[in-house]
Motif scaffolding. Sequence first.
Motif, mmCIF file in Angstrom:
data_model
loop_
_atom_site.group_PDB
_atom_site.id
_atom_site.type_symbol
_atom_site.label_atom_id
_atom_site.label_comp_id
_atom_site.label_asym_id
_atom_site.label_seq_id
_atom_site.Cartn_x
_atom_site.Cartn_y
_atom_site.Cartn_z
ATOM 1 N N VAL A 183 -0.494 45.055 -15.993
ATOM 2 C CA VAL A 183 -1.494 44.709 -14.970
ATOM 3 C C VAL A 183 -2.764 44.171 -15.437
ATOM 4 C CG1 VAL A 183 -2.368 45.531 -12.961
ATOM 5 C CG2 VAL A 183 -0.048 46.318 -13.441
ATOM 6 N N GLU A 184 -3.057 43.111 -15.053
ATOM 7 C CA GLU A 184 -4.662 42.546 -15.169
ATOM 8 C C GLU A 184 -5.362 42.343 -13.873
ATOM 9 O OE1 GLU A 184 -4.475 39.240 -17.714
ATOM 10 O OE2 GLU A 184 -3.378 40.430 -19.436
ATOM 11 N N ILE A 185 -6.509 42.396 -14.044
ATOM 12 C CA ILE A 185 -7.457 41.950 -12.660
ATOM 13 C C ILE A 185 -7.622 40.766 -12.661
ATOM 14 C CG2 ILE A 185 -9.665 42.534 -11.553
ATOM 15 C CD1 ILE A 185 -7.805 44.900 -11.962
ATOM 16 N N ALA A 186 -7.499 39.990 -11.564
ATOM 17 C CA ALA A 186 -7.779 38.446 -11.467
ATOM 18 C C ALA A 186 -9.277 38.354 -11.024
ATOM 19 C CB ALA A 186 -6.769 38.035 -10.345
ATOM 20 N N LYS A 187 -9.572 36.943 -11.240
ATOM 21 C CA LYS A 187 -10.912 36.725 -10.809
ATOM 22 C C LYS A 187 -10.854 36.303 -9.209
ATOM 23 C CE LYS A 187 -12.065 34.454 -15.272
ATOM 24 N NZ LYS A 187 -12.274 33.347 -15.947
ATOM 25 N N THR A 188 -9.969 36.366 -8.663
ATOM 26 C CA THR A 188 -9.717 35.988 -7.323
ATOM 27 C C THR A 188 -9.431 37.518 -6.541
ATOM 28 O OG1 THR A 188 -7.279 35.748 -7.239
ATOM 29 C CG2 THR A 188 -8.573 33.870 -7.490
ATOM 30 N N SER A 189 -9.710 37.452 -5.108
ATOM 31 C CA SER A 189 -9.648 38.635 -4.443
ATOM 32 C C SER A 189 -9.211 38.346 -2.986
ATOM 33 C CB SER A 189 -11.008 39.202 -4.127
ATOM 34 O OG SER A 189 -12.031 38.393 -3.503
ATOM 35 N N SER A 190 -8.635 39.337 -2.448
ATOM 36 C CA SER A 190 -8.074 39.480 -1.190
ATOM 37 C C SER A 190 -8.466 40.866 -0.163
ATOM 38 C CB SER A 190 -6.650 39.427 -1.072
ATOM 39 O OG SER A 190 -6.165 38.294 -1.750
ATOM 40 N N HIS A 191 -9.207 40.558 0.916
ATOM 41 C CA HIS A 191 -9.896 41.526 1.633
ATOM 42 C C HIS A 191 -10.802 42.361 0.891
ATOM 43 C CE1 HIS A 191 -7.114 40.855 5.341
ATOM 44 N NE2 HIS A 191 -6.449 40.597 4.476
ATOM 45 N N GLY A 192 -11.678 41.681 0.038
ATOM 46 C CA GLY A 192 -12.619 42.364 -0.669
ATOM 47 C C GLY A 192 -12.224 43.115 -2.090
ATOM 48 N N ARG A 229 -1.764 40.976 -3.720
ATOM 49 C CA ARG A 229 -3.007 40.866 -2.960
ATOM 50 C C ARG A 229 -2.846 42.033 -1.929
ATOM 51 N NH1 ARG A 229 -1.045 35.692 -3.691
ATOM 52 N NH2 ARG A 229 -2.722 34.145 -4.531
ATOM 53 N N TYR A 230 -4.288 42.365 -1.969
ATOM 54 C CA TYR A 230 -4.594 43.626 -1.286
ATOM 55 C C TYR A 230 -4.738 43.315 0.335
ATOM 56 C CZ TYR A 230 -7.329 47.861 0.471
ATOM 57 O OH TYR A 230 -8.000 48.723 1.086
ATOM 58 N N ASP A 231 -3.971 44.015 1.146
ATOM 59 C CA ASP A 231 -3.889 43.527 2.522
ATOM 60 C C ASP A 231 -4.741 44.120 3.683
ATOM 61 O OD1 ASP A 231 -2.843 46.114 2.854
ATOM 62 O OD2 ASP A 231 -0.707 45.377 3.643
ATOM 63 N N GLY A 232 -5.713 44.936 2.936
ATOM 64 C CA GLY A 232 -6.742 45.832 3.870
ATOM 65 C C GLY A 232 -6.290 47.229 3.647
ATOM 66 N N LYS A 233 -5.201 47.382 3.373
ATOM 67 C CA LYS A 233 -4.775 49.057 3.082
ATOM 68 C C LYS A 233 -4.356 49.323 1.684
ATOM 69 C CE LYS A 233 -3.887 49.777 7.947
ATOM 70 N NZ LYS A 233 -2.683 50.199 9.069
ATOM 71 N N SER A 234 -3.407 48.489 1.255
ATOM 72 C CA SER A 234 -2.725 48.532 -0.102
ATOM 73 C C SER A 234 -2.216 47.257 -0.717
ATOM 74 C CB SER A 234 -1.519 49.467 0.000
ATOM 75 O OG SER A 234 -0.755 48.841 0.905
ATOM 76 N N TYR A 235 -2.213 47.201 -1.961
ATOM 77 C CA TYR A 235 -1.441 45.990 -2.648
ATOM 78 C C TYR A 235 0.067 45.901 -2.228
ATOM 79 C CZ TYR A 235 -5.612 45.467 -5.348
ATOM 80 O OH TYR A 235 -6.970 45.295 -5.655
ATOM 81 N N VAL A 236 0.468 44.705 -1.647
ATOM 82 C CA VAL A 236 1.702 44.433 -1.184
ATOM 83 C C VAL A 236 2.549 44.224 -2.415
ATOM 84 C CG1 VAL A 236 3.127 43.039 0.185
ATOM 85 C CG2 VAL A 236 0.974 43.387 0.789
ATOM 86 N N LEU A 237 3.741 44.976 -2.737
ATOM 87 C CA LEU A 237 4.876 44.924 -3.896
ATOM 88 C C LEU A 237 5.965 44.025 -3.382
ATOM 89 C CD1 LEU A 237 4.947 48.383 -5.283
ATOM 90 C CD2 LEU A 237 3.772 46.425 -6.078
ATOM 91 N N PRO A 238 6.146 42.966 -3.951
ATOM 92 C CA PRO A 238 7.473 42.069 -3.681
ATOM 93 C C PRO A 238 8.836 43.038 -4.011
ATOM 94 C CG PRO A 238 6.594 41.319 -5.694
ATOM 95 C CD PRO A 238 5.577 42.446 -5.126
ATOM 96 N N LYS A 239 9.811 42.646 -3.555
ATOM 97 C CA LYS A 239 11.133 43.155 -3.587
ATOM 98 C C LYS A 239 11.424 43.192 -5.367
ATOM 99 C CE LYS A 239 16.042 43.078 -2.372
ATOM 100 N NZ LYS A 239 16.937 42.519 -1.432
ATOM 101 N N GLY A 240 11.910 44.222 -5.683
ATOM 102 C CA GLY A 240 12.431 44.544 -7.241
ATOM 103 C C GLY A 240 11.237 45.236 -7.885
#
Length: 245
Positions: A183-192, A229-240
């Motif tokens: 896991v790395e921190i991206a330069k982009t952001s979602s919902h702060g 991406r953070y949806d305002g409550k948590s990071y959304v995990l894809p299937k798998g």
Amino acid sequence: MTVKSGVMGCLALCGALMAGQVWADCVPVPVTGVLDYSVCKEWPAYPGLTIGAKALFKRKPTPGDVDSNGIYDFDLSVFQDGKTEPLATYHQAAAFEQNGVAVYELTLDTARYKLTSDLRAFGVRVRLSNGSRLTPVDETQLSLYVREGEKLRPVLRQLVVSEYGGEWDGNCDSQRFEVSRTVEIAKTSSHGYADLIVKTQQTNTISVGEGDACEDKTSVSSPELTTLRYDGKSYVLPKGFQAIE
């Protein structure tokens, strides 16, 4: 530092004190059950603060269950050095289930999970395994938490960062797979909150033959990058990407 049971914790602590040693790090909260876990670690991002975690096992009351089947209640705390009362806490009842697949390890991850300019998360890693040689299941999951006043809040829940499994006939023939994620921190952001870049790589191994003629055929996939991406409550995990249910 990790304590697996209250007896082990007492032996370690009492032995150090009798020898006149000084602990260079924290001492986990004592636990009494042989299946309980307790860990603690200094939080480098916030000098003077220490993180503590414990997972307490509760046997299922259902008749016929073996002693090792049950659930874990999970508690997190952040302490100020020298203080006994926590600054912030989190509790999750029935956080993990032990039924064929057992909790093997609980650790704290204080890598640089910088989600905003002034906010860093910390991680909790839990390893689960069925201990089988013929049909192994082994998984490590990562959850991230942030401090909000007197509360600790999960922002990433049970991302599978390593996984191993397969089938083996006890001689040669087998099919095995191993998945690893970073896991790395991206330069982009979602919902702060900063986006998370997850790099996944999988290794597949097939063994065929008999005796000295047993051969392994291994293939390694190209790394795949996935943005969480953070949806305002948590990071959304894809299937798998999600942990064992």
